[in-house]
Motif scaffolding. Structure first.
Motif, mmCIF file in Angstrom:
data_model
loop_
_atom_site.group_PDB
_atom_site.id
_atom_site.type_symbol
_atom_site.label_atom_id
_atom_site.label_comp_id
_atom_site.label_asym_id
_atom_site.label_seq_id
_atom_site.Cartn_x
_atom_site.Cartn_y
_atom_site.Cartn_z
ATOM 1 N N MET A 34 28.856 40.705 31.033
ATOM 2 C CA MET A 34 30.036 41.542 30.894
ATOM 3 C C MET A 34 31.276 40.686 30.705
ATOM 4 O O MET A 34 31.409 39.622 31.313
ATOM 5 C CB MET A 34 30.212 42.434 32.121
ATOM 6 C CG MET A 34 29.035 43.358 32.393
ATOM 7 S SD MET A 34 28.708 44.511 31.021
ATOM 8 C CE MET A 34 30.244 45.450 31.003
ATOM 9 N N GLY A 35 32.175 41.181 29.871
ATOM 10 C CA GLY A 35 33.401 40.455 29.603
ATOM 11 C C GLY A 35 34.613 41.358 29.566
ATOM 12 O O GLY A 35 34.500 42.574 29.393
ATOM 13 N N TRP A 36 35.766 40.750 29.753
ATOM 14 C CA TRP A 36 37.055 41.404 29.579
ATOM 15 C C TRP A 36 37.846 40.661 28.509
ATOM 16 O O TRP A 36 37.911 39.420 28.522
ATOM 17 C CB TRP A 36 37.865 41.427 30.872
ATOM 18 C CG TRP A 36 37.374 42.386 31.910
ATOM 19 C CD1 TRP A 36 36.558 42.117 32.958
ATOM 20 C CD2 TRP A 36 37.691 43.776 31.996
ATOM 21 N NE1 TRP A 36 36.347 43.246 33.703
ATOM 22 C CE2 TRP A 36 37.025 44.281 33.133
ATOM 23 C CE3 TRP A 36 38.473 44.649 31.234
ATOM 24 C CZ2 TRP A 36 37.114 45.621 33.527
ATOM 25 C CZ3 TRP A 36 38.558 45.977 31.623
ATOM 26 C CH2 TRP A 36 37.890 46.444 32.744
ATOM 27 N N PHE A 37 38.439 41.418 27.606
ATOM 28 C CA PHE A 37 39.323 40.900 26.577
ATOM 29 C C PHE A 37 40.613 41.696 26.605
ATOM 30 O O PHE A 37 40.668 42.794 27.162
ATOM 31 C CB PHE A 37 38.674 40.997 25.194
ATOM 32 C CG PHE A 37 37.475 40.112 25.016
ATOM 33 C CD1 PHE A 37 37.581 38.912 24.324
ATOM 34 C CD2 PHE A 37 36.244 40.470 25.530
ATOM 35 C CE1 PHE A 37 36.483 38.089 24.148
ATOM 36 C CE2 PHE A 37 35.136 39.659 25.367
ATOM 37 C CZ PHE A 37 35.259 38.466 24.677
ATOM 38 N N ARG A 38 41.646 41.154 25.988
ATOM 39 C CA ARG A 38 42.903 41.880 25.895
ATOM 40 C C ARG A 38 43.550 41.625 24.545
ATOM 41 O O ARG A 38 43.314 40.602 23.911
ATOM 42 C CB ARG A 38 43.863 41.493 27.021
ATOM 43 C CG ARG A 38 44.371 40.060 26.961
ATOM 44 C CD ARG A 38 45.183 39.734 28.202
ATOM 45 N NE ARG A 38 45.753 38.399 28.147
ATOM 46 C CZ ARG A 38 46.419 37.837 29.139
ATOM 47 N NH1 ARG A 38 46.605 38.507 30.282
ATOM 48 N NH2 ARG A 38 46.913 36.611 29.006
ATOM 49 N N GLN A 39 44.378 42.570 24.131
ATOM 50 C CA GLN A 39 45.081 42.445 22.871
ATOM 51 C C GLN A 39 46.497 42.979 23.020
ATOM 52 O O GLN A 39 46.697 44.154 23.334
ATOM 53 C CB GLN A 39 44.358 43.186 21.752
ATOM 54 C CG GLN A 39 44.945 42.928 20.378
ATOM 55 C CD GLN A 39 44.025 43.375 19.267
ATOM 56 O OE1 GLN A 39 43.161 44.227 19.474
ATOM 57 N NE2 GLN A 39 44.197 42.801 18.099
ATOM 58 N N ALA A 40 47.461 42.106 22.805
ATOM 59 C CA ALA A 40 48.870 42.463 22.842
ATOM 60 C C ALA A 40 49.346 42.764 21.427
ATOM 61 O O ALA A 40 48.749 42.295 20.450
ATOM 62 C CB ALA A 40 49.689 41.336 23.451
ATOM 63 N N PRO A 41 50.424 43.524 21.286
ATOM 64 C CA PRO A 41 50.940 43.830 19.950
ATOM 65 C C PRO A 41 51.227 42.570 19.147
ATOM 66 O O PRO A 41 51.871 41.640 19.633
ATOM 67 C CB PRO A 41 52.223 44.607 20.240
ATOM 68 C CG PRO A 41 51.985 45.224 21.579
ATOM 69 C CD PRO A 41 51.194 44.203 22.336
ATOM 70 N N LYS A 43 49.212 40.255 18.267
ATOM 71 C CA LYS A 43 48.409 39.096 18.633
ATOM 72 C C LYS A 43 46.925 39.368 18.424
ATOM 73 O O LYS A 43 46.488 40.518 18.354
ATOM 74 C CB LYS A 43 48.658 38.705 20.088
ATOM 75 C CG LYS A 43 50.067 38.217 20.378
ATOM 76 C CD LYS A 43 50.189 37.729 21.810
ATOM 77 C CE LYS A 43 51.567 37.184 22.098
ATOM 78 N NZ LYS A 43 51.675 36.699 23.498
ATOM 79 N N GLU A 44 46.164 38.284 18.347
ATOM 80 C CA GLU A 44 44.715 38.391 18.259
ATOM 81 C C GLU A 44 44.139 38.798 19.601
ATOM 82 O O GLU A 44 44.741 38.565 20.652
ATOM 83 C CB GLU A 44 44.114 37.060 17.816
ATOM 84 C CG GLU A 44 44.562 36.587 16.451
ATOM 85 C CD GLU A 44 44.011 37.442 15.344
ATOM 86 O OE1 GLU A 44 44.713 37.621 14.335
ATOM 87 O OE2 GLU A 44 42.880 37.951 15.486
ATOM 88 N N ARG A 45 42.972 39.410 19.553
ATOM 89 C CA ARG A 45 42.285 39.739 20.790
ATOM 90 C C ARG A 45 41.902 38.450 21.516
ATOM 91 O O ARG A 45 41.378 37.516 20.911
ATOM 92 C CB ARG A 45 41.050 40.586 20.507
ATOM 93 C CG ARG A 45 40.409 41.151 21.764
ATOM 94 C CD ARG A 45 39.431 42.264 21.432
ATOM 95 N NE ARG A 45 40.092 43.415 20.838
ATOM 96 C CZ ARG A 45 39.480 44.553 20.538
ATOM 97 N NH1 ARG A 45 38.180 44.689 20.780
ATOM 98 N NH2 ARG A 45 40.161 45.545 19.990
ATOM 99 N N THR A 92 50.950 41.847 29.489
ATOM 100 C CA THR A 92 50.994 43.175 28.887
ATOM 101 C C THR A 92 50.087 43.232 27.665
ATOM 102 O O THR A 92 50.223 42.437 26.739
ATOM 103 C CB THR A 92 52.427 43.539 28.496
ATOM 104 O OG1 THR A 92 53.227 43.625 29.676
ATOM 105 C CG2 THR A 92 52.475 44.868 27.766
ATOM 106 N N ALA A 93 49.151 44.174 27.673
ATOM 107 C CA ALA A 93 48.174 44.284 26.598
ATOM 108 C C ALA A 93 47.280 45.479 26.866
ATOM 109 O O ALA A 93 47.304 46.068 27.952
ATOM 110 C CB ALA A 93 47.322 43.015 26.501
ATOM 111 N N VAL A 94 46.475 45.814 25.871
ATOM 112 C CA VAL A 94 45.359 46.723 26.078
ATOM 113 C C VAL A 94 44.168 45.884 26.506
ATOM 114 O O VAL A 94 43.811 44.917 25.822
ATOM 115 C CB VAL A 94 45.028 47.527 24.812
ATOM 116 C CG1 VAL A 94 43.801 48.408 25.042
ATOM 117 C CG2 VAL A 94 46.218 48.388 24.404
ATOM 118 N N TYR A 95 43.559 46.245 27.608
ATOM 119 C CA TYR A 95 42.437 45.495 28.154
ATOM 120 C C TYR A 95 41.134 46.217 27.838
ATOM 121 O O TYR A 95 40.994 47.414 28.089
ATOM 122 C CB TYR A 95 42.590 45.320 29.660
ATOM 123 C CG TYR A 95 43.593 44.258 30.017
ATOM 124 C CD1 TYR A 95 43.183 43.021 30.519
ATOM 125 C CD2 TYR A 95 44.951 44.475 29.829
ATOM 126 C CE1 TYR A 95 44.101 42.040 30.822
ATOM 127 C CE2 TYR A 95 45.881 43.493 30.125
ATOM 128 C CZ TYR A 95 45.445 42.273 30.626
ATOM 129 O OH TYR A 95 46.369 41.294 30.931
#
Length: 123
Positions: A34-41, A43-45, A92-95
């Motif tokens: 399992m992993g967590w990633f994030r993407q801010a406006p 920016k790359e994931r 700050t990002a979508v996780y």
């Protein structure tokens, strides 16, 4: 197939904490890394954290979150968590929660993804 649903995001102030949860469907959850990633406006994931399916196995964190974030999992509940402490505005990002049949820290190697949960940290 694995279905993933993230929750726990919200609006917090710098220095606060949040715990994200990712609920997975199916009894095969314990076989996945399992992993967590994030993407801010704009920016790359970005890779945040990953944990292997084995107890006492491999755990990796992205450089920007080391010492502040902790990944964990409860296979009995088909859930993976991301504890986020000392949050900064740059967090700050979508996780996104993700699952992979093989160990991976690269986005393209993950097989299944949730819809994401928004984390906003004010300064």
């Amino acid at each position: 197939q694995v279905q993933l649903v993230e929750s726990g995001g919200g609006l917090v102030q710098a220095g606060d904490s949040l715990r994200l949860s990712c609920a997975a469907s199916g009894r095969a959850f314990s076989t996945y890394n399992m992993g967590w990633f994030r993407q801010a406006p704009g920016k790359e994931r970005e890779f945040v954290a990953a944990m292997s399916r084995w107890s006492g196995g491999r755990i990796d964190y992205g450089d920007s979150v080391k010492g502040r974030f902790t990944i964990s999992r409860d296979n009995a509940k088909n859930t993976v968590y991301l504890q986020m402490n000392s949050l900064k505005p740059e967090d700050t990002a979508v996780y996104y929660c993700a699952a992979s049949a093989r160990w991976a820290t690269e986005e393209y190697k993950y097989d299944y993804w949730g819809q994401g949960t928004q984390v906003t940290v004010s300064s």
